[in-house]
Design an enzyme around this catalytic site. Structure first.
Site: not given
Ligand code: AMP
Length: 202
Positions: A13, A88, A122, A147, A158
């Site tokens: 993404k 999400r 990554r 990360r 996740r």
């Molecule tokens: P990402 O970078 O999109 O993988 O997001 C990293 C982390 O941020 C996720 O594992 C959640 O803990 C939090 N997070 C990001 N976007 C959301 C969302 N839309 N709703 C809830 N938690 C989120």
């Protein structure tokens, strides 16, 4: 153009959102990036976010909706936007409906085995480039970091949460006739071309 890019963690993404955002001059809005910025700043929101993120858990919907509402008020969203990592949950998808009209949702489908390799391998740079120690190693001398949530235990959590929450969101957008699915585990250029061919038709 109001778009959503969906996919499990590691589906590509972030990489493709960058390309789409440049191509269509629309901001790439990643709720994960916004939260990581808050964590780096040490804000109250950042402190709350970190405890969820470190465990691979989702933040409460209300917090995320508020972040998104504020972000969409900014001038650069006037001619569209691209969400990455949002919505999400089905609650977030339904709340978004009252805030903005979504024209296309593109889902990057990937096998778990590939997702695991992409996530454990990554590595990122401070200026937003993404490398992978298995598939696309960083050139010598380029400083990279991993990360905090790209460790195997958190990754498995996740992925589990993604599959639990994804189906209702997919059904929701299918009913609205805006859902498109493509393979996210083909060559990067092929995936990007497939994304553009969907967007050219909307
Ligand atoms: P990402 O970078 O999109 O993988 O997001 C990293 C982390 O941020 C996720 O594992 C959640 O803990 C939090 N997070 C990001 N976007 C959301 C969302 N839309 N709703 C809830 N938690 C989120």
């Amino acid at each position: 153009m109001n778009l959503i890019l969906m996919g499990a963690p590691g589906a590509g993404k972030g990489t493709h959102a960058k390309g789409i955002s440049e191509r269509y001059s629309i901001p790439h809005i990643s709720t994960g990036d916004i939260l990581r910025d808050e964590v780096a700043k040490g804000s109250e929101l950042g402190k709350t976010a970190k405890s969820y993120m470190d465990d691979g858990k989702l933040l409460p919907d209300d917090i995320i909706i508020e972040i998104v509402k504020q972000r969409l008020k900014e001038d650069d969203c006037k001619s569209g936007f691209l969400f990455d990592g949002f919505p999400r949950t089905i609650v977030q998808a339904k709340k978004l409906e009252g805030i903005a009209d979504i024209e296309a949702v593109i889902y990057l489908k990937c096998d778990d085995e590939i997702l695991l390799k992409r996530l454990t391998g990554r590595r990122m740079t401070d200026d937003g480039r993404i490398y992978n120690v298995y598939f696309d190693p960083p050139p010598p001398g380029v400083e990279v970091y991993q990360r905090d949530d790209d460790n195997e235990e958190t990754i498995r959590e996740r992925l589990k949460i993604f599959y639990e929450t994804f189906a209702p969101i997919m059904d929701f957008y299918k009913q609205r006739g805006v859902f498109h699915e493509i393979r996210g585990d083909e060559e990067r250029e092929v995936v990007f071309r497939n994304i553009l061919s969907i967007l050219e038709d909307i």
